[in-house]
Structures are given as structure tokens and as C-alpha cells.
Enzyme design. Structure first.
Site, mmCIF file in Angstrom:
data_model
loop_
_atom_site.group_PDB
_atom_site.id
_atom_site.type_symbol
_atom_site.label_atom_id
_atom_site.label_comp_id
_atom_site.label_asym_id
_atom_site.label_seq_id
_atom_site.Cartn_x
_atom_site.Cartn_y
_atom_site.Cartn_z
ATOM 1 N N GLU A 249 102.059 -67.040 14.757
ATOM 2 C CA GLU A 249 101.914 -68.136 13.798
ATOM 3 C C GLU A 249 101.055 -69.272 14.336
ATOM 4 O O GLU A 249 100.419 -69.992 13.565
ATOM 5 C CB GLU A 249 103.290 -68.687 13.398
ATOM 6 C CG GLU A 249 103.977 -67.865 12.328
ATOM 7 C CD GLU A 249 105.138 -68.591 11.683
ATOM 8 O OE1 GLU A 249 105.566 -68.165 10.604
ATOM 9 O OE2 GLU A 249 105.635 -69.591 12.251
ATOM 10 N N HIS B 115 107.633 -44.398 27.244
ATOM 11 C CA HIS B 115 107.669 -43.086 26.602
ATOM 12 C C HIS B 115 107.183 -43.145 25.155
ATOM 13 O O HIS B 115 107.370 -42.173 24.411
ATOM 14 C CB HIS B 115 109.088 -42.524 26.659
ATOM 15 C CG HIS B 115 109.602 -42.365 28.060
ATOM 16 N ND1 HIS B 115 109.409 -41.219 28.801
ATOM 17 C CD2 HIS B 115 110.263 -43.228 28.871
ATOM 18 C CE1 HIS B 115 109.955 -41.372 29.996
ATOM 19 N NE2 HIS B 115 110.470 -42.583 30.070
ATOM 20 N N LYS C 258 105.322 -68.370 0.853
ATOM 21 C CA LYS C 258 106.582 -68.973 0.412
ATOM 22 C C LYS C 258 106.479 -69.451 -1.030
ATOM 23 O O LYS C 258 107.421 -69.294 -1.829
ATOM 24 C CB LYS C 258 106.953 -70.134 1.333
ATOM 25 C CG LYS C 258 107.306 -69.717 2.754
ATOM 26 C CD LYS C 258 107.620 -70.925 3.612
ATOM 27 C CE LYS C 258 107.950 -70.529 5.030
ATOM 28 N NZ LYS C 258 108.248 -71.707 5.895
#
Length: 427
Positions: free
Chosen positions: A280, A301, A416
Site C-alpha cells: 500500500e 518445497h 471502498k
């Protein structure tokens, strides 16, 4: 300058930039540090004054003591910067701690949320709702649903006695709820952004509820700032050198991703907190350094093949664990010999994971992949406070080198707004 930090960082595994450019980056970073030191002195950037503060912790102490004695469960309702830092600090909780179970439901998936709250005894449950703006839609939605449940079970007055709100001053939904119920409210400093708020009561109140030493967390952060603002050579300041190295790699070596490869499970949530901080803060105007978290030895892995033999666009920081603290739990030599694994004779899991961390770093460096090695003295409250402040300071300095504002998130705000519009359109 002697190292007073609970970790050491080695940048030798990163290719050098052209000397003239490295010098220019160091000069710019030195100026940025002077500017930040001035902001600490005059209070312009309150984040830098949090490590020395103690009065706010004293104000939290009565609530923390009461809840640790009375509560069986605490729900910390928050998302992003209002939750990730607290989660990282709570990973340091002593397994023998006798305080309440602390839950951090930082998503609004209805199935997982219902599974959590359906099993709670509301009489023994306490609620901490956290939102910088006081209007974070996920937090408000969770709180409204839980308040209905609690009121139906134990009544309005008893519900109000179990709720605390943290939000910045103003007429926000959370503040309105707090006023309506007449509950205790603590101020979130409007000048401390959510992803930079871990050293405030946002991160430290949940940590204190879990028995984590909040003063030690701040002392670790203070040690980083003390070293950074002492006026020394930036090459001896980990946060400054980290920013310079990253900027040079982005500019001259095509690096676009930063990988944190941590070999300590208790720092996994720290990695998630760091991922938000970097993403951000730096991802703006077509510029950015994509943060990736990998967990050793598990991701040896799954991801390590890519880092060793894939695109050369990654800067990898390997976090090595401290020395084994439980030397008594070791593999018996006779068992190792019997099954043909003599290299495990007398070894512990701590020995194994430390060796794997060193092997990962060495393999990356041998392949010419930019690699930073971080070694921890301990995994405790002071260390994580230092790690967090180092990460925040490095991010701010790198943002200065990249000419972006680390404290805003305009693209997130657009999302938002659209979320609220889509909800309203449902009718």
C-alpha cells in the site's frame, strides 16, 4: 557505530550499483533521515514519537487488567492495518499465558465468521472494534451483526459493558455506535495511518490482552530510531541501506518483487503485516515493489525453485532464526545411524531449520540472485518492535527515493467507494 539492534543484516549478497548512483542515493537518504528526525522533534509525524510514549499504555491498563481477569474470549474486529499488526504481536504470546482467547476475524466470509461466533459464550466475550476512520465497512458490518446477537442473549446494558471502540475523533459510524451504547472509546490518532499504527494502541491493546510486553515492543522500535537519527553513515543504518539497495536494484537490475523468506513461524503474521505495509505504501503511479511472503522451510518445497531458476526480478530477504533454545530435544545418534541419516545425529529441529535458512541464502547468492541475510538474536517483544520500526522506516525512505507518498492509498479508497455503491444498489 556499534550495532545495538536485536538483529544484523548483511547486504553482501546484492549486486553493487554504479558508484556514482549509489552515492547519490545515499545522499538523498541521509537528507531524508535528517528531515524525519526534524519531524520527530516537532511532532509532524506522530508515528516517530510512539516508541517513547507511555501514558497511552497506562490509560489502557485498567481495561486490559479487567478483561484478562473476566473474559474467556475477546473478538478484535478490524481489517488491514487495524488487525494485521495486532496479529503479528500476538504470535509472541506465551503458550502458558492465562489470559483470554483472542480472535481476529479480519475477513467477512460469512461461513468462517459464523463458525467463530456461533461457538461463543456471550457472557464471557468482550468486543474490541478498531477502525482508523471509524467507517470501515467490514468492521461496522461485523459489529452490527454481533451486537444483535449479544443483545438477544444478554441484553443491551450487558452488551454495552463488553464493548470498547478505537477510532479517530469525529462523527463516524463506530463513534455513533459507541455514543449510542455509551461505551468506552479510545482515540486513534488521525495522523497515524492504519498500516503504520501497530505501535499505537491499535496493535498494543490486543497485544497487552495477550500478555505481550508492550513496553518492550516500543523499546525495540526506539532502538531503531535512536540509531537511525544518531547522524551516522547511512551504510551502517539497516533501514537506510535497505532502501538504497532496493532502489538501486529496481533502477539497474529489473527487480520488481521483494520476497521475505522467514524461517520463524512466529514471524509469519509479521510477514503478512509487512506485505500490506510495502504494497500500500509503494504501489502508486505505475511504481512499486510487489511484496511476497514465503515461509521456510515449507516454501523451499514450493517457491524456492522459482526464486533460484525463474525470472531475475526478485530481491529475497532470508530471515534466519536465533540459536536453538531447547538443546535437550535432539535426535539420538543410534537412531540416526540405524536409518542412514548420520548428518542428523545429535541434531535438533532448530539446527535443521537454521541450516536450511543458510542453505537457501547461499544457493540464492550462488545463482546471482539479489539476497539479503537477516539474523535474529531472539524472537521476543523487543525484537519484533525493532523489526517493525525498521520495516516502516525503510519503506518511508524507499518511497522518498521513488518519489511516491508512502502515507496515502488512493486506489484502495476508490474500491471502498465502489463497494458502498454496489451495496446500495442491491436495494
Amino acid at each position: 557505530m556499534p550495532n545495538t539492534l536485536p538483529f544484523t543484516i548483511d547486504f553482501a549478497g546484492c549486486p553493487a550499483d554504479p558508484s556514482s548512483d549509489r552515492s547519490a542515493l545515499l545522499d538523498q537518504t541521509r537528507q531524508a533521515l535528517d528531515r524525519l528526525h526534524g519531524w520527530q522533534a516537532d511532532g509532524t509525524l506522530p508515528l516517530l514519537n510512539l516508541p517513547a510514549a507511555r501514558d497511552d499504555l497506562a490509560a489502557l491498563a485498567p481495561v486490559v487488567a479487567r478483561w484478562r481477569q473476566e473474559a474467556g474470549d475477546v473478538l478484535v474486529l478490524g481489517i488491514g492495518g487495524s488487525s494485521l499488526g495486532a496479529q503479528a504481536l500476538l504470535e509472541l504470546r506465551d503458550p502458558a499465558d492465562q489470559g483470554p482467547r483472542i480472535h481476529t476475524p479480519d475477513n467477512v466470509d460469512p461461513v468462517s465468521f459464523r463458525r467463530l461466533i456461533d461457538g461463543l459464550d456471550w457472557t464471557g466475550t468482550r468486543l474490541l472494534a478498531v477502525s482508523k476512520s471509524g467507517g470501515t465497512v467490514e468492521t461496522v458490518a461485523q459489529l452490527l451483526l454481533i451486537l444483535d446477537r449479544m443483545e438477544a442473549a444478554i441484553g443491551r446494558d450487558q452488551t454495552a459493558a463488553r464493548l470498547v471502540v478505537i477510532a479517530e475523533p469525529g462523527n463516524s459510524p463506530l463513534r455513533q455506535i459507541a455514543n449510542d451504547y455509551g461505551v468506552e472509546t479510545f482515540d486513534h490518532d488521525p495522523d497515524v495511518g492504519g498500516r503504520f499504527s501497530v505501535l499505537s494502541l491499535v496493535g498494543l491493546m490486543p497485544a497487552m490482552l495477550g500478555g505481550v510486553d508492550a513496553v518492550a515492543v516500543r523499546e525495540g522500535a526506539a532502538a531503531v530510531l535512536e540509531q537511525a537519527f544518531a547522524g551516522g553513515d547511512p551504510t551502517g543504518i539497516p533501514a537506510a541501506m535497505g532502501a538504497v539497495v532496493a532502489a538501486g536494484l529496481m533502477r539497474h537490475h529489473g527487480v520488481s518483487q521483494a520476497v521475505q523468506f522467514g524461517y520463524v513461524d512466529r514471524l509469519a503474521r509479521f510477514g503478512e503485516w509487512w506485505r500490506q505495509l510495502v504494497g500500500e505504501s509503494l504501489g502508486k503511479q505505475g511504481i512499486g515493489l510487489a511484496p511476497v511472503f514465503a515461509r521456510g522451510a515449507t516454501d523451499q518445497h514450493s517457491q524456492l525453485q522459482l526464486y533460484l531458476d525463474g525470472p531475475r526480478d526478485k530481491l529475497v530477504t532470508v530471515i534466519e532464526p536465533p540459536a536453538e533454545q531447547n538443546p535437550a530435544w535432539r535426535i539420538r545418534p543410534e537412531a540416526a545411524a540405524r536409518y542412514g541419516v548420520d548428518y542428523l545425529s545429535g541434531r535438533s529441529l532448530g539446527d535443521l531449520i537454521a541450516a536450511e535458512a543458510r542453505a537457501t541464502a547461499s544457493s540464492l547468492i550462488a545463482e546471482g540472485r539479489p539476497t539479503i541475510c537477516m539474523r535474529l538474536d531472539a524472537v521476543d517483544a523487543r525484537t519484533i518492535g525493532a523489526l517493525m520500526m525498521n520495516a516502516m522506516l525503510e519503506t518511508i525512505l524507499l518511497a522518498d527515493l521513488l518519489a511516491v507518498d508512502p502515507f496515502d492509498q488512493p486506489a484502495v479508497e476508490k474500491g471502498k467507494i465502489l463497494t458502498r455503491e454496489y451495496l446500495a444498489a442491491l436495494g
